[in-house]
Design an enzyme around this catalytic site. Structure first.
Site, PDB file in Angstrom:
ATOM      1  CD  GLU A  35      -2.971   1.155   2.084  1.00  0.00           C
ATOM      2  OE1 GLU A  35      -2.692   0.241   2.992  1.00  0.00           O
ATOM      3  OE2 GLU A  35      -3.902   1.742   2.310  1.00  0.00           O
ATOM      4  CB  CYS A  52      -7.478   2.729   4.207  1.00  0.00           C
ATOM      5  SG  CYS A  52      -7.961   1.992   5.544  1.00  0.00           S
ATOM      6  CD  GLU A  69      -9.475  -2.847   7.208  1.00  0.00           C
ATOM      7  OE1 GLU A  69      -9.296  -1.838   8.058  1.00  0.00           O
ATOM      8  OE2 GLU A  69      -8.429  -4.070   7.954  1.00  0.00           O
TER       9      GLU A  69
HETATM   10  O1  AHR Z   1      -2.010  -1.611   7.281  1.00  0.00           O
HETATM   11  C1  AHR Z   1      -2.617  -0.183   7.422  1.00  0.00           C
HETATM   12  C2  AHR Z   1      -4.139  -0.010   7.358  1.00  0.00           C
HETATM   13  O2  AHR Z   1      -4.747  -1.316   7.945  1.00  0.00           O
HETATM   14  C3  AHR Z   1      -4.510  -0.622   5.923  1.00  0.00           C
HETATM   15  O3  AHR Z   1      -4.888   0.047   5.164  1.00  0.00           O
HETATM   16  C4  AHR Z   1      -6.414  -0.991   6.072  1.00  0.00           C
HETATM   17  O4  AHR Z   1      -7.314  -1.797   4.992  1.00  0.00           O
HETATM   18  C5  AHR Z   1      -5.981  -1.268   7.353  1.00  0.00           C
HETATM   19  O5  AHR Z   1      -6.680  -0.946   8.228  1.00  0.00           O
END
Ligand code: AHR
Length: 656
Positions: A45, A242, A374
């Site tokens: 990410e 996220c 999520e």
């Molecule tokens: O890994 C960090 C965050 O944790 C990610 O973006 C999310 O999916 C989770 O809440």
């Protein structure tokens, strides 16, 4: 017993007497359950400067002047700069995805009269004797202009320079030049003087090191990719997290805006820019230089299955939670269908052709696709059903990943678990960011899961040690050891747990928002945390088949602080044991092998340990906690594994 792990932190293991155990019975006669090659993967990410300012090797921050403050990262310099020499022009709909550029009035300018400096993301890492590739798009009205390009060290001394002549042009053109750095500089910057007389328009001002991964121009930081390659990940999940959802729908991740020419990839704010007030990063945007094509390419380079996650019509429920009405989901569903075409479609299709135009006519062979990250509640289920119907109708073989929400248990989890099982979901993505105690106490989480229901993707997890304010040392040995204990439980249940990935993956020492993280970097270096080496020991010693290993008829999942998983590696004909002693007393574990006999050679033993549970790695001591490898003779009769206190031990035993 594992509770003692959390209190007795700095005991010397050698002084303690080994505890005798009942034998562990390892049954090699019955190897029926196969372990998915995807079992251990990575989660990527753009958080903590993971992509921009991290693995994406671009050194210029805000290269296209699209940040909220268009000159953020830039400084205008010189004696002529005060006279309205610099303007930001916005082309609006004429160039919707890259509207702004910089206009510079260069009026009879000599050396030092007018110029620009870029500070990089947290400075620019420069290496001695390395070539740096500069490029820019420009238009010019007037006489020729000379660009004097310079690399600077922290004292503003020039450590690399070259000149580039620009001639008048009504059309935008791309020009390139190279500079050699004469010094290694951890926090350098870039300067460009303009000499001549004319109106100069500039956009996409770019500087890359030439030592990128596979030497690709405009590519990725090789040391960071190598860290991933060393994990031999079974899959790479991207682009998050996220970031997929966005703070609001307008800032969600839209893969179509991340492919094609760089200058047409629309820059947007990174959701981690504002997420945490105590770690705000006002200069954190997404350039998408690392976009979906590059993610697929990276997966291919690493020999990993690509695993994209797409927005399901919901913005992050921790933020705005905006919903796309069910009757307006078509665009989102179409994005998912088109992504499969982009990855796998024939070059005669619209999106397959784009892939080919970008340099990859062969398909990327996408097999997995995540719908939502999520997300929770009935709103998620309703949207997931729409996606599932459309995707399964057209691509029945693509395995869909659905979210179990952000929590490891509780009402939100229970609701989704029930609904997703009723929907016969392919894979459920479970997340657990929990304390070490939770990881130590939940190694048997999957022992009683329904074997006929959906498979499990442990999509994001990390052990969060509390009470440590300095984010950099939260990645300590306690966190890693508790993850290792839990991972024996994932592996023991590999018949239903088909994928697992620690999260987040990367973090910049000066640009992080979230800790702990697997790999830490500065502008020039990177190091793996103890958790990284746990991941590596599991991932590079994955087996092909599950092996039953029981003590008194039960798997070792915390009894006397011991945790064990056993797998068979059919290619090498080796039994692989992963043994965690999370207690503060050394243990001798007798082993009884059934069904196969030891072969020739030695046991390859790999051990991770540290004197203190607080031990952590750093840039200056990157391998303070790292595996020690040794060879042990194959015992003739009495098999015993000596497991020092607070250790992860991996044995590879050759068998006949
Ligand atoms: O890994 C960090 C965050 O944790 C990610 O973006 C999310 O999916 C989770 O809440």
């Amino acid at each position: 017993m594992w509770k003692s792990l959390l209190t007795g932190l700095v005991l010397s293991t050698s002084t303690l007497v080994a505890q005798e155990q009942q034998p562990l019975q390892i049954d090699l006669a019955n190897l029926k359950d196969e372990i998915a090659p995807t079992m251990w993967g990575v989660f990527f990410e753009d958080i903590n400067l993971g992509a921009d300012g991290g693995i994406y090797a671009e050194l210029i921050k805000n290269r296209s002047f699209e940040f909220y403050k268009p000159l953020m990262g830039w400084k205008t310099i010189g004696t002529l700069k005060q006279e309205g020499g610099f303007r930001i022009i916005n082309r609006g709909l004429q160039a919707e995805r890259n509207p702004r550029f910089l206009r510079v009035e260069v009026k009879n300018a000599g050396a030092g009269a007018i110029g620009l400096e870029n500070e990089g993301f947290r400075g620019m890492g420069l290496k001695q004797n390395l070539r740096y590739d500069f490029s820019t798009w420009y238009r010019l009205e007037g006489k020729p202009i000379t660009l004097q390009l310079e690399l600077l060290n922290e004292q503003e001394q020039v450590v690399g320079t070259t000149k580039l002549q620009l001639t008048a042009s009504d059309e935008w053109q791309k020009v390139e030049a190279s500079l050699l750095s004469s010094a290694t500089v951890p926090k350098g910057k870039f300067r460009c003087w303009m000499e001549g007389d004319g109106q100069l328009d500039l956009d996409m001002i770019s500087l890359f090191p030439s030592d990128t991964w596979k030497g690709r121009k405009g590519g990725l930081r090789a040391d960071m990719v190598q860290k991933l390659a060393d994990l031999k990940p079974g899959f790479i999940r991207f682009p998050g997290g996220c970031i997929v959802e966005g703070h609001e729908l307008s800032t969600r991740y839209q893969w179509k805006k991340t492919v094609g020419p760089l200058e047409e990839r629309q820059v947007i704010i990174n959701r981690w820019n504002t997420e945490f007030a105590h770690r705000s990063a006002p200069d954190y945007f997404q350039s998408f230089g690392l976009g979906f094509f590059e993610y697929f390419q990276l997966a291919e380079d690493l020999g990993s299955e690509p695993l994209p996650i797409l927005n399901c019509g919901m913005a992050c429920q921790f933020n705005t939670g905006e919903l796309v009405p069910l009757d307006q989901l078509d665009e989102y569903v179409q994005d998912a269908l088109d992504l499969i075409e982009f990855a796998n479609g024939d070059v005669s299709t619209k999106w397959g052709k784009l892939r080919a135009d970008m340099g990859h006519p062969a398909p990327f062979n996408l097999k997995y696709l995540g719908v939502g990250n999520e997300n929770w509640g009935p709103q998620y289920v309703e949207r997931l059903q729409v996606f599932t119907k459309a995707l399964k109708a057209r691509y029945p073989d693509i395995q869909l990943i659905s979210s179990a929400g952000p929590f490891s248990n509780g009402p939100l989890f229970d609701y989704l678990d029930k609904e997703l099982r009723a929907m016969k979901a392919d894979l459920i993505d479970e997340h657990y960011y929990r304390k070490p105690e939770w990881f130590l106490g939940n190694a048997n989480r999957y022992d009683n899961y329904d074997r006929k229901g959906p498979k499990i993707f442990a999509g994001e997890y990390a052990s969060h040690v509390e009470g440590i304010s300095n984010g950099l040392v939260r990645n300590n040995w306690l966190a890693a050891l508790s993850e290792a204990a839990f991972m024996t439980g994932l592996e023991r249940n590999a018949d239903i747990v088909r994928m697992a990935s620690y999260a987040p993956l990367f973090s910049h020492l000066e640009g992080w928002q979230w800790t702990p993280d697997l790999i830490w970097v500065d502008n020039l270096n990177s190091y793996g945390t103890p958790s990284y080496y746990v991941q590596q020991l599991f991932s590079t010693n994955r087996g092909t088949h599950l092996v039953k290993a029981l003590q008194a008829g039960k798997p070792l999942a915390g009894q006397d602080s011991l945790y064990v998983s056993a797998v068979w590696d059919d290619a090498k004909k080796e039994l692989v044991l992963k043994m965690v002693n999370a207690g503060d007393v050394a243990v001798e574990l007798p082993l009884q092998l059934k069904g196969k006999k030891p072969g020739k050679g030695t046991i390859q033993a790999m051990q991770l340990q540290a004197d203190s549970l607080q031990a952590a790695n750093s840039i200056s001591a990157p391998r303070q906690v790292a595996p020690q490898v040794s060879s042990l003779p194959l015992p003739k009769k009495a098999w015993k594994a000596n497991l020092p206190a607070r250790t992860l031990t991996v044995w590879r035993i050759p068998m006949k």
